[in-house]
Design a protein around this motif. Structure first.
Motif, PDB file in Angstrom:
ATOM      1  N   ASN A  36     -10.509   4.183   3.441  1.00  0.00           N
ATOM      2  CA  ASN A  36     -10.625   2.991   3.063  1.00  0.00           C
ATOM      3  C   ASN A  36     -12.418   2.826   2.955  1.00  0.00           C
ATOM      4  OD1 ASN A  36     -11.458  -0.151   3.937  1.00  0.00           O
ATOM      5  ND2 ASN A  36      -9.802  -0.107   2.373  1.00  0.00           N
ATOM      6  N   TYR A  57     -10.727   2.521  -2.191  1.00  0.00           N
ATOM      7  CA  TYR A  57     -10.359   3.717  -1.371  1.00  0.00           C
ATOM      8  C   TYR A  57     -11.054   4.829  -1.962  1.00  0.00           C
ATOM      9  CZ  TYR A  57      -6.974   0.343   0.189  1.00  0.00           C
ATOM     10  OH  TYR A  57      -6.538  -0.808   0.690  1.00  0.00           O
ATOM     11  N   ALA A  62      -5.483   8.004  -1.021  1.00  0.00           N
ATOM     12  CA  ALA A  62      -5.968   7.052   0.036  1.00  0.00           C
ATOM     13  C   ALA A  62      -5.183   5.749  -0.200  1.00  0.00           C
ATOM     14  CB  ALA A  62      -7.411   7.035   0.216  1.00  0.00           C
ATOM     15  N   PHE A  63      -5.271   5.167  -1.256  1.00  0.00           N
ATOM     16  CA  PHE A  63      -4.565   3.947  -1.517  1.00  0.00           C
ATOM     17  C   PHE A  63      -2.988   4.119  -1.153  1.00  0.00           C
ATOM     18  CE2 PHE A  63      -1.768   1.357  -4.106  1.00  0.00           C
ATOM     19  CZ  PHE A  63      -1.976   0.082  -3.558  1.00  0.00           C
ATOM     20  N   HIS A  66      -2.291   4.045   2.413  1.00  0.00           N
ATOM     21  CA  HIS A  66      -2.608   2.609   2.772  1.00  0.00           C
ATOM     22  C   HIS A  66      -1.331   1.876   2.439  1.00  0.00           C
ATOM     23  CE1 HIS A  66      -3.958  -1.465   3.105  1.00  0.00           C
ATOM     24  NE2 HIS A  66      -3.717  -1.660   1.736  1.00  0.00           N
TER      25      HIS A  66
END
Length: 95
Positions: A36, A57, A62-63, A66
């Motif tokens: 993030n 991100y 990475a998202f 999440h």
């Protein structure tokens, strides 16, 4: 390439405090995620019970991590989304 999310949420006025608190708890957890870069919660200045999130991100993966997190399931899927009357989400790559 950094990946951005802009989400607009609107709930009933009686749910606004609960949604606000869940979004702020979500921010605490999300800012600790290794991928993030930003998680900013805005309360709409002109509309009661409306919020905008700006998230960034390091990349799409990475998202996705999440969105698969326990805190996402608890706060967003379990608390926020069931109380929304309107939800718009935009995804984009940061240039």
């Amino acid at each position: 390439m950094p990946y951005a999310v802009v989400a607009h949420y609107r709930c009933e006025p009686q749910d606004a405090e609960l949604v606000r608190d869940a979004l702020l708890k979500m921010r605490e957890h999300t800012l600790r995620e290794p991928g993030n870069l930003a998680y900013v919660v805005h309360a709409d200045a002109d509309a009661e019970a409306a919020f905008t999130l700006y998230e960034q991100y390091v990349d799409r993966a990475a998202f996705d991590a999440h969105a698969a997190s326990e805190h996402f399931a608890e706060y967003i899927l379990g608390t926020v989304r069931p109380r929304l009357v309107d939800r718009t989400v935009w995804f984009g790559e940061v240039l």
